[in-house]
Design an enzyme around this catalytic site. Structure first.
Site: not given
Ligand code: PLP
Length: 423
Positions: A163, A248, A277
């Site tokens: 994700f 990420d 986040k």
């Molecule tokens: C939540 C998340 C995203 C996306 O972040 P948003 O602020 O919701 O756009 C991307 N990568 C990872 C690993 C995430 O957990």
């Protein structure tokens, strides 16, 4: 124009939510908000530390932290006061200008991530935007590998279960078919390889590969960690092929796992890291860190941008959050409470597996009752999340106390029973 505005109704809306009930709010919600989130579980009006209250006055222990966002809980007094004073001083300037907090935060993030000399930061407003910036960085990795003719580097590799966000580039990296299929065609060249299978990754990487995107722990897939050996092997394979290794850490970074970055222990230097986040302690901010001078030169003046990214308020919020995390040694606390919580979960009947590190925890149940456990939790005053039919995810504020963790552990057997009975 110069008179001081008063709006008692607006003040009440902000400070207490007013007299409207949760059910009334939800009916107004469904008439006015786009249906992409379904029906929200509750209408929340107030928070303090790890607790939040809904429009009907019910209290909840927040074990999800706005999905790994509220690192210092709700309404943290220091973060709130720094945000307020920055906003009262200078709130927004655009990227034709810069501001002291933006520069100080960039320096701080490079220091905390032990980035090599020549590393740089790009600020965005969210996780998906940090990933978009990384996607564009990957597209600029155009150099031919030394042992091949100049074939263009068009391939980007991500993992099954990945994700990375919901905007078009990030969505191309996200694996889930239900998220992707309605929006085809997505930006091209992305291939997904099986999770944790280093041979599959090695055979997918070739001289046309621009980048490999990895989450050190897949959060949305139910908290699935990649072993350090996988990250090391991925670093070796990408380096050998001239491909970028992009981590990420939007969910796993900023102390969530009891380390600044979840990838820290693997002993590798990635080419780029995305953060968001937890970074702003609840205030929206994202960041792309590019490691070393060569990677940092891939995006040049005019090739990327944002209006709000790196604004004084968001960067002040992040500086305040990082200050508290450091000065109060919150990461040591995260390791201790996380271990305690995981041990307690592992000893709970009906829990078949516990995964994760620090306060990013996933656990599996012996039946497909996870959504019912979420509902039973809300009724009993606990906020948790089910990323899968039999998986529960916890990502509470990093300041969760041992007593609060114990409250949840003590309630869990009854929540599992209620969920089973409701099936
Ligand atoms: C939540 C998340 C995203 C996306 O972040 P948003 O602020 O919701 O756009 C991307 N990568 C990872 C690993 C995430 O957990």
């Amino acid at each position: 124009m110069n008179q001081i505005e008063t709006a008692p109704e607006l003040t009440e809306l902000v400070e207490t939510g007013g007299q409207t009930t949760g059910a009334q709010w939800l009916s107004r919600y469904s008439s006015s908000l786009l249906g992409v989130f379904g029906t929200p579980q509750r209408v929340l009006v107030r928070g303090a530390g790890c607790l939040v209250w809904d429009a009907d006055g019910k209290e909840y222990l927040d074990l999800l932290g706005g999905i790994a966002v509220n690192a210092l809980g709700h309404a943290h007094p220091f973060v709130t006061s720094v945000i307020s004073s920055q906003l009262a001083t200078l709130g927004h300037v655009s990227n034709f200008f810069t501001s002291p907090t933006q520069i100080a935060l960039a320096e701080k993030l490079l220091e905390l991530s032990k980035a090599p000399a020549g590393s740089k930061v790009f600020f965005a407003n969210s996780g998906t935007e940090a990933v978009e910036a990384a996607f564009k960085l990957a597209r600029r990795n155009t150099g031919a590998s030394p042992d091949s003719a100049a074939k263009p580097r068009t391939k980007i590799i991500a993992l099954e279960g990945a994700f990375h966000g919901r905007t078009m580039g990030a969505l191309a990296l996200t694996a889930k078919e239900a998220y992707r299929a309605p929006f085809a065609p997505l930006p091209g060249g992305v291939v997904h390889v099986p999770f944790g299978d280093i041979d599959a990754l090695r055979s997918a990487i070739d001289e046309t590969t621009a980048a490999v995107f990895l989450e050190p722990i897949q959060g949305e897939a139910g908290v699935r960690p990649l072993p350090a050996s996988y990250l090391k092997a991925a670093r070796e394979a990408t380096s050998a092929a001239g491909a970028l290794l992009i981590l990420d850490e939007v969910q796993t970074g900023i102390g969530r796992t009891g380390k600044w970055l979840a990838s820290e222990d693997a002993g590798i230097v990635p080419d780029a890291v995305t953060l968001a986040k937890g970074l702003g302690g609840g205030f929206p901010i994202g960041a792309l860190l590019t490691f070393g001078p060569e990677v940092s030169a891939l995006l040049s003046a005019g090739q990327h941008g944002t209006t709000f990214g790196g604004n004084p308020v968001a960067t002040a919020a992040a500086l305040a959050t990082l200050h508290v995390l450091e000065s109060q040694d919150v990461l040591a606390h995260v390791r201790k409470v996380g271990r305690h919580l995981r041990d307690g979960l592992a000893a709970t009947a009906g829990v078949t597996e516990v995964r994760g590190e620090g306060l990013l925890i996933g656990f599996d149940l012996d039946a497909d009752i996870a959504p019912a456990v979420v509902a039973a939790g809300l009724d009993a005053g606990f906020i948790v999340n089910s990323p899968g039919p039999r998986t529960i995810r916890l990502a509470p504020p990093l300041i969760l106390s041992t007593d609060q963790a114990d409250r949840f552990l003590a309630a869990l057997p009854a929540l599992l029973q209620t969920a089973k009975d409701s099936q």
